[in-house]
Design an enzyme around this catalytic site. Sequence first.
Site, PDB file in Angstrom:
ATOM      1  N   TYR A  22      -1.560   0.057  10.376  1.00  0.00           N
ATOM      2  CA  TYR A  22      -1.881  -0.628   9.117  1.00  0.00           C
ATOM      3  C   TYR A  22      -0.705  -0.529   8.141  1.00  0.00           C
ATOM      4  CZ  TYR A  22      -3.638  -1.249   4.410  1.00  0.00           C
ATOM      5  OH  TYR A  22      -3.766  -1.647   3.106  1.00  0.00           O
ATOM      6  N   THR A  64       0.822  -1.210   0.000  1.00  0.00           N
ATOM      7  CA  THR A  64       0.000   0.000   0.000  1.00  0.00           C
ATOM      8  C   THR A  64       0.857   1.261   0.000  1.00  0.00           C
ATOM      9  OG1 THR A  64      -1.490   1.310   1.399  1.00  0.00           O
ATOM     10  CG2 THR A  64      -0.135  -0.278   2.526  1.00  0.00           C
TER      11      THR A  64
END
Length: 328
Positions: free
Chosen positions: A141, A117
């Site tokens: 995350y 990501t």
Amino acid sequence: MTRVLVTGGAGYIGSQTCKALALAGHQPIALDNLVHGHPWAVRWGPLEVGDIADRAFLDAVIERHRPEAVIHFAAYAYVGESIQEPGRYYRNNVAGTLSLLEALRDHGVRHIIFSSTCATYGIPDRTPITEEHPQRPINPYGASKLMVERMLADFETAHDLRWIALRYFNAAGADPDGEIGESHDPETHLIPLAMQAVRGMGPVLKVFGNDYPTPDGSCIRDYIHVSDLADAHLKSLDYLRHDGASGAFNLGTGQGASVFEVLERIRQVTGRPVPIELAERRPGDPPMLYADAEKARRTLGWTPRYPDLSETIEHAWRWLESNGYTEQ
Ligand code: UDP
């Protein structure tokens, strides 16, 4: 034909990738614990229900299907939740992946494509963001995904595991054929929330901040069509199978769109304005993120087929209109 184990294969991007694999003549085997995935999204091969942290389950699945490669989506992906419950994210995303990597090592599976990501970059020093940009995640995350990238490199050194980490920018849209699409519970993403607001299915859309240092004051993101993401996994698989070197690739259109621009496109596509209210900035939102995806174009031969944000929004709208974001 390649047998490919797709962890998280019942999720938004995983299911789209299973479809792309099947259409290209490969055999996807979806593995999903169904915490966030949907059985209805698995249409192009078997579904094995279980958790990547369960080593005995992984061994059984790998022995049964003998995959030649793995595409690894299975992870939790709510930034806000990761701040509230970091343990959940490190356990699932990091420890779960470690269990997977050890299983691949022990069964001699040599190729893995990993969902990473742009959240691994944190607040960028410069845009567009290239792969060389320092990775300084600002939430658990993003940190969990970066840790996995590091584990992949170490498993390559020690065990010759070959890997590709695909750093997605903002996944958006739905299957152009309308077969599958986004269905998150809870939904936190801009485009589906704005569309739900248009349909009166949800609350008025809160615009998180209009005083950012951007031309219209709202945050800029790079919205990349989910089918294009799926296609990049296919290209990565081919690349690894042809002895391509391991590495990380950004996946984005290279075009930034602000929140207000997205809302205007939604108005044009749906014919209705998005009802909004201005709200405080959401903690941890960088003002501007968009990709330099030149490396993926050059090395993988990947270019987005749906670079036009209006078309991406059209697909998402068609999916919402026909499915209503409910369980099927
Ligand atoms: N956003 C917003 N209201 C919402 C959801 C998102 O204004 O209800 C903004 C958010 O601040 C960000 C952009 O829309 O600038 C995209 O957010 P999203 O959660 O879709 O993806 P992220 O960029 O966080 O991965």
